[in-house]
Motif scaffolding. Structure first.
Motif, PDB file in Angstrom:
ATOM      1  N   SER A  99      42.268   2.765  91.466  1.00 61.83           N
ATOM      2  CA  SER A  99      40.940   2.619  90.875  1.00 61.83           C
ATOM      3  C   SER A  99      39.856   2.988  91.881  1.00 61.83           C
ATOM      4  CB  SER A  99      40.745   1.179  90.398  1.00 61.83           C
ATOM      5  OG  SER A  99      39.428   0.972  89.920  1.00 61.83           O
ATOM      6  N   GLU A 100      40.001   2.492  93.114  1.00 64.87           N
ATOM      7  CA  GLU A 100      39.004   2.790  94.147  1.00 64.87           C
ATOM      8  C   GLU A 100      38.967   4.278  94.460  1.00 64.87           C
ATOM      9  OE1 GLU A 100      40.309   0.274  97.268  1.00 64.87           O
ATOM     10  OE2 GLU A 100      39.458  -1.565  96.384  1.00 64.87           O
ATOM     11  N   ALA A 101      40.134   4.913  94.515  1.00 67.43           N
ATOM     12  CA  ALA A 101      40.186   6.351  94.796  1.00 67.43           C
ATOM     13  C   ALA A 101      39.540   7.146  93.669  1.00 67.43           C
ATOM     14  CB  ALA A 101      41.639   6.796  94.994  1.00 67.43           C
ATOM     15  N   SER A 102      39.764   6.731  92.423  1.00 65.90           N
ATOM     16  CA  SER A 102      39.186   7.455  91.292  1.00 65.90           C
ATOM     17  C   SER A 102      37.671   7.312  91.265  1.00 65.90           C
ATOM     18  CB  SER A 102      39.785   6.961  89.977  1.00 65.90           C
ATOM     19  OG  SER A 102      39.392   5.630  89.691  1.00 65.90           O
ATOM     20  N   LEU A 103      37.172   6.133  91.631  1.00 67.39           N
ATOM     21  CA  LEU A 103      35.729   5.931  91.659  1.00 67.39           C
ATOM     22  C   LEU A 103      35.081   6.817  92.714  1.00 67.39           C
ATOM     23  CD1 LEU A 103      35.468   2.026  91.302  1.00 67.39           C
ATOM     24  CD2 LEU A 103      35.265   3.767  89.522  1.00 67.39           C
ATOM     25  N   ARG A 104      35.748   6.913  93.870  1.00 68.39           N
ATOM     26  CA  ARG A 104      35.211   7.777  94.931  1.00 68.39           C
ATOM     27  C   ARG A 104      35.233   9.240  94.499  1.00 68.39           C
ATOM     28  NH1 ARG A 104      38.459   4.422  98.237  1.00 68.39           N
ATOM     29  NH2 ARG A 104      40.050   6.057  98.323  1.00 68.39           N
ATOM     30  N   TYR A 105      36.343   9.653  93.873  1.00 70.77           N
ATOM     31  CA  TYR A 105      36.481  11.045  93.470  1.00 70.77           C
ATOM     32  C   TYR A 105      35.466  11.415  92.396  1.00 70.77           C
ATOM     33  CZ  TYR A 105      38.487  15.292  91.488  1.00 70.77           C
ATOM     34  OH  TYR A 105      38.658  16.565  91.027  1.00 70.77           O
ATOM     35  N   MET A 106      35.303  10.559  91.418  1.00 71.25           N
ATOM     36  CA  MET A 106      34.396  10.849  90.314  1.00 71.25           C
ATOM     37  C   MET A 106      32.937  10.528  90.652  1.00 71.25           C
ATOM     38  SD  MET A 106      36.400  11.948  87.801  1.00 71.25           S
ATOM     39  CE  MET A 106      35.447  11.770  86.297  1.00 71.25           C
ATOM     40  N   LYS A 107      32.743   9.810  91.772  1.00 71.18           N
ATOM     41  CA  LYS A 107      31.393   9.401  92.194  1.00 71.18           C
ATOM     42  C   LYS A 107      30.714   8.554  91.112  1.00 71.18           C
ATOM     43  CE  LYS A 107      30.597  13.228  95.410  1.00 71.18           C
ATOM     44  NZ  LYS A 107      31.976  13.766  95.349  1.00 71.18           N
ATOM     45  N   LEU A 108      31.478   7.628  90.559  1.00 69.85           N
ATOM     46  CA  LEU A 108      30.986   6.751  89.505  1.00 69.85           C
ATOM     47  C   LEU A 108      31.373   5.323  89.837  1.00 69.85           C
ATOM     48  CD1 LEU A 108      32.118   8.905  86.447  1.00 69.85           C
ATOM     49  CD2 LEU A 108      29.779   8.647  87.287  1.00 69.85           C
ATOM     50  N   ASN A 109      30.757   4.360  89.124  1.00 71.03           N
ATOM     51  CA  ASN A 109      31.154   2.976  89.326  1.00 71.03           C
ATOM     52  C   ASN A 109      32.192   2.568  88.270  1.00 71.03           C
ATOM     53  OD1 ASN A 109      29.846   2.007  86.927  1.00 71.03           O
ATOM     54  ND2 ASN A 109      27.898   1.934  88.016  1.00 71.03           N
ATOM     55  N   GLN A 110      32.672   1.343  88.373  1.00 70.78           N
ATOM     56  CA  GLN A 110      33.763   0.909  87.503  1.00 70.78           C
ATOM     57  C   GLN A 110      33.358   0.874  86.035  1.00 70.78           C
ATOM     58  OE1 GLN A 110      35.445  -3.013  88.404  1.00 70.78           O
ATOM     59  NE2 GLN A 110      37.466  -2.101  88.197  1.00 70.78           N
ATOM     60  N   THR A 111      32.135   0.437  85.754  1.00 70.27           N
ATOM     61  CA  THR A 111      31.674   0.397  84.363  1.00 70.27           C
ATOM     62  C   THR A 111      31.564   1.811  83.799  1.00 70.27           C
ATOM     63  OG1 THR A 111      30.441  -1.639  84.809  1.00 70.27           O
ATOM     64  CG2 THR A 111      29.852  -0.419  82.827  1.00 70.27           C
ATOM     65  N   ASP A 112      31.087   2.740  84.609  1.00 69.78           N
ATOM     66  CA  ASP A 112      31.017   4.143  84.175  1.00 69.78           C
ATOM     67  C   ASP A 112      32.407   4.653  83.783  1.00 69.78           C
ATOM     68  OD1 ASP A 112      28.330   4.107  84.852  1.00 69.78           O
ATOM     69  OD2 ASP A 112      28.642   5.054  86.798  1.00 69.78           O
TER      70      ASP A 112
END
Length: 202
Positions: A69-82
């Motif tokens: 989850s943390e890696a995907s947020l960094r890659y997509m440059k979005l937060n968890q709710t996004d």
């Protein structure tokens, strides 16, 4: 069923080092050494060891999901709710449903104002589009853009899909056991009317 992982190997002449691996923190004797939370008096030592191995396996899976989850947020440059909103939009698209701001609000459990801010942010980033609803003139249709959809599917989506592969390696009887266990765990840990969980910040 797959073989249950064995206990960590003793180090230094037999002394256990429970934190030699990350998931060992979930061992019942580490989490509850004095039996404050769990009465283990009726369980054999072998049962306690096996249950601890199961807890460590679940903890390891949870840690892996958190890192993903943390890696995907960094890659997509979005937060968890996004990311949850985008996942919802992909699910709506896959099922032929029209996603609306109201549906997104209900799915995420946030306010209407927060949903508006979220959609504004995602639209500015080129992740979603707004268009007139095909059958309700009072509503808007929200859709994920092809570029963002492809990016999400080819990264975090493909990684999450490997869980299906793991499930496919089990027999039907084994899957029934896992389904029953996970449903039981969900019921046991679901938050009800506990005051500590429902208290609001001052």
């Amino acid at each position: 069923m797959p073989e249950v992982p064995s206990d960590p190997e003793p180090l230094d002449g037999g002394a256990q080092h429970p934190f030699s691996s990350g998931s060992a923190i979930y061992d019942v004797d580490v989490s509850d050494p004095d039996g404050e939370l769990i009465d283990r008096g009726s369980l054999a030592a072998s049962d306690i060891r096996q249950i601890s191995a199961l807890m460590r396996a679940m903890g390891g899976m949870r840690d892996a999901e958190q890192k993903l989850s943390e890696a995907s947020l960094r890659y997509m440059k979005l937060n968890q709710t996004d990311m949850r909103a985008l996942h919802f939009l992909i699910a709506c698209e896959n099922s032929g449903a029209v996603a609306t701001p109201g549906a997104i609000t209900a799915h995420l459990g946030i306010s209407t104002a927060s949903t508006t801010k979220l959609l504004d942010r995602l639209e500015r980033g080129g992740h979603i589009t707004r268009s007139p609803h095909p059958s309700d003139r009072r509503a808007l249709a929200i859709a994920i853009t092809p570029t963002t959809r492809r990016s999400a599917i080819e990264t975090v989506g493909r990684q999450h899909a490997r869980r299906f592969t793991a499930a496919a390696r089990l027999s039907p009887a084994e899957r029934d056991i896992v389904i029953r266990f996970l449903a039981d765990v969900t019921t046991e840990i679901a938050i009800g009317d506990e005051p500590w969980a429902n208290s609001e910040d001052e």
